[in-house]
Design a protein around this motif. Sequence first.
Motif, PDB file in Angstrom:
ATOM      1  N   TYR A   1      17.745  48.672  76.826  1.00 37.12           N
ATOM      2  CA  TYR A   1      17.618  47.839  78.200  1.00 37.12           C
ATOM      3  C   TYR A   1      19.207  47.796  78.777  1.00 37.12           C
ATOM      4  N   ASP A   2      19.880  48.258  77.474  1.00 36.07           N
ATOM      5  CA  ASP A   2      20.807  48.790  78.992  1.00 36.07           C
ATOM      6  C   ASP A   2      21.893  49.904  78.980  1.00 36.07           C
TER       7      ASP A   2
ATOM      8  N   ALA B   1      21.624  38.124  76.835  1.00 35.56           N
ATOM      9  CA  ALA B   1      21.962  40.114  76.317  1.00 35.56           C
ATOM     10  C   ALA B   1      22.657  40.259  75.572  1.00 35.56           C
TER      11      ALA B   1
ATOM     12  N   GLU C   1      17.793  39.197  85.226  1.00 32.40           N
ATOM     13  CA  GLU C   1      17.910  40.075  83.902  1.00 32.40           C
ATOM     14  C   GLU C   1      16.365  39.370  83.251  1.00 32.40           C
TER      15      GLU C   1
ATOM     16  N   ARG D   1      19.632  34.299  79.979  1.00 29.05           N
ATOM     17  CA  ARG D   1      20.339  34.650  80.828  1.00 29.05           C
ATOM     18  C   ARG D   1      19.491  34.149  82.191  1.00 29.05           C
TER      19      ARG D   1
ATOM     20  N   TYR E   1      13.708  41.139  85.391  1.00 29.02           N
ATOM     21  CA  TYR E   1      14.102  42.637  84.393  1.00 29.02           C
ATOM     22  C   TYR E   1      12.961  43.063  82.514  1.00 29.02           C
TER      23      TYR E   1
END
Length: 108
Positions: free
Chosen positions: A107-108, A69, A34, A30, A37
């Motif tokens: 995560y997202d 990701a 990313e 990534r 994070y």
Amino acid sequence: MSNWEEIEADVFLQLLEKGHIEAGQVIDVRESFEWDYYHLEQSTHIPMNTIPHHLGQIADDKPLYIVCAHGVRSANVCGYLEKQGYGSLLNVTGGMAAIALLQGFQYD
């Protein structure tokens, strides 16, 4: 036909937690933001677009677990590394999003 395989995130995490995966075997492809994070401590960060410049740093004598990701970029990297002569390659299905959910992190 490819020689690389898919590995489910839960199986990957079990192997990692049991110590069956050594340092240098997990490559996180990534981007830096990313990685900053959320990432696994046991992983090595090599963004996808820099892989060709880091081939000398990627071990080819043991299985490699490639993670991104969601599993798309890592699949592309598996294909590239295979063409470069790497043998045992495993793409972590679902990537860090799946790993994070298994660890109780959104995560997202």
